[in-house]
Design an enzyme around this catalytic site. Sequence first.
Site, PDB file in Angstrom:
ATOM      1  N   HIS A 247       0.821  -1.199   0.000  1.00 48.11           N
ATOM      2  CA  HIS A 247       0.000   0.000   0.000  1.00 48.11           C
ATOM      3  C   HIS A 247       0.861   1.258   0.000  1.00 48.11           C
ATOM      4  O   HIS A 247       0.464   2.284  -0.573  1.00 48.11           O
ATOM      5  CB  HIS A 247      -0.949  -0.008   1.191  1.00 48.11           C
ATOM      6  CG  HIS A 247      -2.100  -0.943   1.015  1.00 48.11           C
ATOM      7  ND1 HIS A 247      -2.907  -1.358   2.056  1.00 48.11           N
ATOM      8  CD2 HIS A 247      -2.577  -1.571  -0.091  1.00 48.11           C
ATOM      9  CE1 HIS A 247      -3.823  -2.187   1.594  1.00 48.11           C
ATOM     10  NE2 HIS A 247      -3.652  -2.339   0.302  1.00 48.11           N
ATOM     11  N   HIS A 379      -4.113  -6.169 -10.606  1.00 48.60           N
ATOM     12  CA  HIS A 379      -2.785  -5.605 -10.358  1.00 48.60           C
ATOM     13  C   HIS A 379      -1.805  -5.981 -11.466  1.00 48.60           C
ATOM     14  O   HIS A 379      -1.029  -5.133 -11.934  1.00 48.60           O
ATOM     15  CB  HIS A 379      -2.247  -6.082  -9.009  1.00 48.60           C
ATOM     16  CG  HIS A 379      -2.973  -5.528  -7.837  1.00 48.60           C
ATOM     17  ND1 HIS A 379      -2.770  -4.252  -7.363  1.00 48.60           N
ATOM     18  CD2 HIS A 379      -3.900  -6.087  -7.024  1.00 48.60           C
ATOM     19  CE1 HIS A 379      -3.542  -4.039  -6.314  1.00 48.60           C
ATOM     20  NE2 HIS A 379      -4.243  -5.131  -6.089  1.00 48.60           N
TER      21      HIS A 379
END
Length: 409
Positions: A247, A379
């Site tokens: 993150h 992703h």
Amino acid sequence: MSDPAPPDDAWLDAECRRLLAFGTRVVHPRGGAAWLDDDGAPDLARPVHTWITSRTVHVFGIGALLGVEGCAEVATGALDGLRGVLRDDDHGGWFAAAGPDGEPDDTKACYAHAFVMLAGSTAVVAGLAGADDLLAEATRVFEEHFWDEDLGRVVDEWDRGWTSPAPYRGLNSTMHSLEAMLAVGDVTGDHFWHERAARLAGLVVELAPSYDGRLPEHFGPDWSVDLELNRDRPDDPFKPYGATVGHGLEWSRLLLHLEATLGDTAPAGLLDTSRLLFDRAVADGWHADGAPGFVYTTDWEGRPVVRERMHWVAAEAIAAAAALHRRTGDEGCAQRYAEWWAYAREHLVDRERGSWHHELDPSNRPQAHVWPGKPDLYHAVQATLLPRLPLAPSLARAVALSAARPAPA
């Protein structure tokens, strides 16, 4: 040994198409996206999740924009799940999931609704049937229930009837709300979405230097930091204990997209914060225990907690390095980009069964403790696209513009 060479655009394009081919069976018989196993077959014993379904609309909508055969049909099948089995016809909004028997998990989660907005925006760009109505409904629900105008932040979760918000506040839903807001603003032309994204980013610009680049993820209802949440369940897939390395990398990239979107009106500190987050994530996460790869989480001193390697972290590292290199010209970022692609190609890309291994153990052997199967292309597909595109506009719009742009003579 010489430094690895980064993959060229032809390889990135081929890998993007290989990933999309893996997911062609994803549409669930009831609509929405099924959970895929290691071979890309739908696991119908698992629920249909709104976040996976929305990411599927996004990814295959982009595939349609790229002209990949069959992608528009997959995106439409997933979108039908957002208009059907996952939609709450009684109270509005979207369930977190629908079980194998059709019974809903009736949590109303900001994380899932942010991805519905992203799906809607991509579907509009791709020209999918029903996309305009989906985006209009998604933005209305988000504004009404998840956006806190007074604080410039988001509410994380509600009960089914929108009667009581949960006390938890989280940075993960904040991050994906920002991502969705950039896309919605680009697609609709309503730039107040970009302004809201900037307000969300202000929290990270404030937090990052206070915690030496390690972002707290969890908060109470008053946004007080909770550094101890899930210490007893440190590998939680959505709310892990400690600092989540991936993150930090994802935020690093998103802050640069925000800066590029806002241009001269961008708030101060976005680039500096992006660099701080990137450098901290790399220092704490990469090769942290003597083996290649990024650890999943660290404690607040930077020591590894969960040492498994998640595919999405490497994908976000690749995209963040590319974004920082594009923004700054820093050759160190270019070297990292090449190094991390070399790692992904050696350890994560599954040439035998397709897609990428979603989880590796600390010795880089495939395992399925946190993420069984291969349910998510989001992703990895984005890692093949973002390095080839400008920092703004957002991904679907940038792909559409790129596809429309004539090749140089």
